[in-house]
Every structure is written in structure tokens, then in C-alpha cells.
Design a protein around this motif. Sequence first.
Motif, mmCIF file in Angstrom:
data_model
loop_
_atom_site.group_PDB
_atom_site.id
_atom_site.type_symbol
_atom_site.label_atom_id
_atom_site.label_comp_id
_atom_site.label_asym_id
_atom_site.label_seq_id
_atom_site.Cartn_x
_atom_site.Cartn_y
_atom_site.Cartn_z
ATOM 1 N N SER A 161 1.258 -7.728 3.602
ATOM 2 C CA SER A 161 2.660 -7.671 4.003
ATOM 3 C C SER A 161 3.335 -6.446 3.391
ATOM 4 O O SER A 161 2.809 -5.798 2.478
ATOM 5 N N ASP A 163 5.992 -6.381 1.518
ATOM 6 C CA ASP A 163 6.386 -6.613 0.127
ATOM 7 C C ASP A 163 5.210 -6.393 -0.825
ATOM 8 O O ASP A 163 5.372 -5.808 -1.902
ATOM 9 N N LYS A 164 4.040 -6.874 -0.431
ATOM 10 C CA LYS A 164 2.869 -6.714 -1.302
ATOM 11 C C LYS A 164 2.483 -5.251 -1.417
ATOM 12 O O LYS A 164 2.091 -4.766 -2.493
ATOM 13 N N ALA A 166 4.536 -2.754 -1.067
ATOM 14 C CA ALA A 166 5.587 -2.100 -1.849
ATOM 15 C C ALA A 166 5.377 -2.307 -3.344
ATOM 16 O O ALA A 166 5.727 -1.435 -4.148
ATOM 17 N N SER A 167 4.818 -3.467 -3.713
ATOM 18 C CA SER A 167 4.538 -3.703 -5.139
ATOM 19 C C SER A 167 3.461 -2.760 -5.674
ATOM 20 O O SER A 167 3.363 -2.560 -6.888
ATOM 21 N N THR A 171 3.756 2.331 1.352
ATOM 22 C CA THR A 171 4.391 1.784 2.547
ATOM 23 C C THR A 171 3.338 1.143 3.440
ATOM 24 O O THR A 171 2.166 1.527 3.423
ATOM 25 N N GLN A 172 3.774 0.174 4.223
ATOM 26 C CA GLN A 172 2.848 -0.547 5.088
ATOM 27 C C GLN A 172 2.267 0.367 6.161
ATOM 28 O O GLN A 172 1.092 0.238 6.543
#
Length: 428
Positions: A161, A163-164, A166-167, A171-172
Amino acid sequence: MDTIASFFSFITTPVSWVIVQFHTVYGAIFGPDTGWAWGLSIVSLVVLIRICLIPLFVKQIKSTRNMQVLQPKMKAIQERYKNDKQRQSEEMMKLYKETGTNPLSSCLPILAQSPFFFALYHVLSSIASGKTIGVINQSLLDSARQAHIFGAPLAAKFTDSADKVASLDATQISVRVVTAIMIVLMSASQFYTQRQLMTKNVDLTVKTPYMQQQKMLMYIFPLIFMVMGINFPVGVLVYWLTTNVWTMGQQMYVINQNPTPGSKAQDQYLQRLLKGITTHNEVRSKRRRNIVSAIVAKGPDRNDNERKFINSLSKSGLVAQADGTVIKGEALPEGESHATKRQQPKRQPKSKRHTGGGQQPASKTSGTKPSDDAADAADAAPKTSLQKNEEPKDSQPKQPPRKNGSGGARAKAGARKGQQRPKHPTKK
């Protein structure tokens, strides 16, 4: 996938230790937190594993060739014992034992790599989750999480995802672009490896179901890796892409240097070998002499490529010897010795046969030929057209009278034709 990877957790410590040792070397060159340092560590792990698996790869090549050679015999056994499965299995095992073939040998490299593959997957999954594993402590864990390969974190997946991702400070979009390209390259290398095996290194004279099976796998395997690839971390994609490229290069070397007999690759290899021999008028290496010696020893059992090679040598004025060397000379056909050939008598021209230039036998009824002395004397005697025939008329065979169309005897030359008048009785 996580369950399977945890099953091989016993090997995660050796795998993590090897990665850390390579990372120490590359980190001193590129920096400890760079993607180059961690990416090249994974590539070096692959190279080390594949070097250790070279003996298994050699067994795989031999097993694959033996299976190709045995396909006609296996098909005959299946047709002969198609109603008796137990007898069919016994005959198959007997055939394998006699020829020293192991059907599982072709799968040995993949099976041997599986523990390392899943152990690496387990290590990268722990890095993505922020957990230490094996010899990777907290400082190495933080360094690995900061490493990016073309903008994608080492432990990121295509399915992660936003969010994951970004951690992991990415970027996706960048993660999906990089993973998609690597998945395509991984599948394409797998397809090309299987395709060059089917198109170049297979005996084309043997048509068996085994070839159809390999052709199906050529299309199925890339699709399997493409579907599974979206669940692999970037580090695992680097591992699998590297091992596919290694396999492709290793197989290209084997095909070029030791092709399967009867294949297209063997024809190309023998053409290169022929060019080298005709250029230098000798076989320049021991390995090539062994190949030429093996071809000579086959004799009439040579395949089309090998017969073409021997014939081309003969046209170049070279003869292959049993020890693998070549000598200059004229090659005779197979089975013909160097003894003197029996000379056939020359046939007389048509003009001499029609004019009686040849000597006829003295007597047609005797059934024996005149001696050479008599023939020579006859040739030396003068021949004139005015010489009379001394043979008496009585000795000449009388020809039976031919009958004309009216049934009477044919008249002699100069006599009146038709029925003649009887003479008067008073005139004599």
C-alpha cells in the motif's frame, strides 16, 4: 509465501551472514546505506550459490540429453504395456538403471536453490517489517531500510500500500514501475532460456511427447513467475533476475561448446570447427580432437550433421583420423579400402560396333572365346575387299525357303515369276 519462508528459517542465518560479508566489501566502495551496496551483495550471493551448483547443472544437462535419447524407447514401452501399468513402471525403471539416467536430475538445480531463495525472502520480509534476523542487527537493519534500487526500497513489493511504501521513504508509483520492469525482465529471460534450449539444443530427428511438454513449459513458466513476481520484494526480484541471467549465459556457453548431437547447435558448432581446421590444416586443441575422434569412431552411425562435417573435410582435401587429427589426402567412401580397383573393359564406340571393328568369335556354336594369340594374328592379317571366300558352298548352311504371300517358294533373282509352261515332250 511467508509460511514456506519460515519453514526454511534454519538457513536464514548463513544467508544473512553471507549478505553482510559482501555488504562490508561493497559498502566500503559505494557507501553502507546505498542500494548499490545491498543490491550487489544479493547479486554476489546468487553468483556464489550458482558456482556451488555447477556440478548439479552438469548432471542436469546430461540427464536432459539422456531423456531425449530415451524418448523413443520409453514410448515403445508405453505402447507395449499400455494395459499393464505395473509392468510399464518396472520396464521404465529398468531402462533408467541400464542407461544411468535419473529423471529428477533435471530438477536438481531448482530444488537446490529453493532453500536459499526462501531464506532470502524471509530475510527481506523481516527487514520490511523492521525486525532483526540472523546476523543482521539493528544498525544493519536501518541501513538496509534506507537502501533504494532505482528509487524502490529493497524490501518493498508491487502489492504494498501507499502508506507502507511511504514508511520506507518511497512512492508507490516508483515502486510499481521498478518492480514491473524487473518482473518483465525476469519472465523474458526465463522464456528466452527455455526457447534457445528448444530451438537450438534439441535433436530435431526425434519427435516425442517430451518435446511437446518442454514446449508447453516454455510458455507456462514465464507466466508463473509473472504472477508470483508481484508478491516478491525488490531484493528477491534482484535475486531471481540475476539467477535467470546466469542460467541463460551458462546455457548459451554449453550450447555453443557442447551441443546435443543432431541439433541445430551441433551443426553450427561443426561448421565453426570445420572453418578452423581448413584454415590451419590441423585440429588445434585437445578438446576438439576428442570431438573429431568421437565422430570418426561412430562410423555409419553418424547423424546428418556429422556426415556433412566429414564430407566437407574430404572436399577440402583433409581426412579425419581415429585420434582426432587430420591429414592431407583423398578420402574414399565408407567401407572401401585403398586396394587397387578392378578395371572394367572399355566399351567400344557405337560406330565400331556397327562396322564390325571388334573381333568376332571363330565359331558361334563352340561357345568358347578365341585366344589372345589368335586375335592378334587376325588383327595382323591384311584385309582386302577382293579376297575370295575359300569356304565351299556345301559347308554353308542352307537357308530354308521363305514362302511368299501366295504360299509358293520365292523365285530366284532373274527368273520369271509365276507358274511356268511345261516343256514339249519332244524337246529336251
